[in-house]
Design a protein around this motif. Structure first.
Motif, short mmCIF file in Angstrom:
data_model
loop_
_atom_site.label_atom_id
_atom_site.label_comp_id
_atom_site.label_asym_id
_atom_site.label_seq_id
_atom_site.Cartn_x
_atom_site.Cartn_y
_atom_site.Cartn_z
N CYS A 207 0.77 -1.17 -0.12
CA CYS A 207 0.09 0.02 0.10
C CYS A 207 1.02 1.27 0.03
O CYS A 207 2.01 1.26 0.39
N THR B 139 -2.02 -1.41 6.21
CA THR B 139 -1.73 -2.37 5.22
C THR B 139 -2.59 -3.63 5.67
O THR B 139 -3.10 -4.34 4.76
N CYS C 49 -3.66 -0.03 -2.74
CA CYS C 49 -2.85 -0.96 -2.58
C CYS C 49 -2.94 -2.07 -3.84
O CYS C 49 -3.65 -1.89 -4.60
#
Length: 269
Positions: A53, A61, A176
């Motif tokens: 990410c 994340t 992400c």
């Protein structure tokens, strides 16, 4: 994985299956179990480690990964394979129950006693219903897991970019990136295709067993309806009439002898 135990289990299931069931079992073993063990675990082994990410916010994340992957594909497929193969054990357990009853019957009444079942593995009576129920269980499990896979990841798609928004502790919108999305998408479609083929085979086997049972019932009904009522041959009826006439004549002779003994001067006309 204990391959000997798996092989023994599959051979036991294959022994009591129809032609459709044997094809279904081959597809499950070759195109699903082997692909899962040999390739799928390696393809999905880096899904969380390489889920990157564009933020350094602590915990963002992991939260984004959990938001997009509430359950991993590989673990979902493992559960699916376990639940799909479990109903087949019902058939093996039912056959084992029949064999145990047959063994106890021989121990109680001797080796030459009449058998309870002509063939313990033949799909008649309760075993037929057990087999049909196991097929419906397998069909339901396959459809439910396909629906879950479709519902969680929107038509089995795995995009390269995932936007994580309004998820604490991530600030605003976070981009992400999934590791090797194309390769994972290929394996996802392959497993979905194998599962869909198993659904088609299960439906075909259900209709085949029901059609076969209906035909057998119609044949039995035709045989019973075509049987005539009680009939006698001419020879048997003649013999019966001769015996009845002989018995009547003997009775009459006895009455005549009794009358003559009681009244010797009586003349019979």
């Amino acid at each position: 994985m204990d391959w000997k135990t798996l092989q023994a289990l599959l051979s036991g299931v294959n022994k009591y299956s129809t032609a459709f069931g044997r094809i279904w079992l081959s597809i499950v073993f070759v195109f699903r179990v082997l692909v899962y063990v040999v390739a799928a675990e390696r393809v999905w082994g880096d899904e969380q480690k390489d889920f990157d990410c564009n933020t350094k916010q602590p915990g963002c994340t992991n939260v984004c990964y959990d938001h997009y992957f509430p359950i991993s594909h590989i673990r979902l497929w493992a559960l699916q394979l376990i639940f799909v193969t479990c109903p087949s054990l019902l058939v093996i357990m039912h056959v084992a129950y029949r064999e145990d009853r047959e063994r106890k019957n021989r121990e109680k009444n001797g080796e030459n006693c009449p058998k309870l079942y002509s063939n313990t593995g033949k799909k008649h009576g309760g075993l037929w219903w057990t087999y049909i129920l196991s097929l419906f269980f397998k069909l339901t499990i396959e459809i439910v897991f396909l629906y879950l896979l479709h519902w969680m990841w929107d038509s089995f798609d795995l995009p390269r970019l995932v936007k994580c928004s309004n998820v604490d502790p991530c600030p605003n919108i976070v981009d992400c990136y999934i590791a090797r999305p194309t390769e994972k998408k290929v394996f996802t479609y392959f497993m979905v295709g194998a599962s869909s083929l198993c659904i088609v085979l299960t439906v075909c086997e259900i209709f085949y067993l029901i059609f076969k049972r209906v035909v057998r019932r119609m044949r039995n009904w035709g045989k019973t309806s075509s049987k005539p009522s009680v009939t006698y041959s001419k020879a048997s009826t003649c013999r019966c009439h001769i015996k009845l006439e002989q018995q009547d004549s003997r009775v009459k002779n006895k009455h005549l002898d009794a009358l003559r003994a009681s009244a010797p001067n009586l003349t019979l006309i």
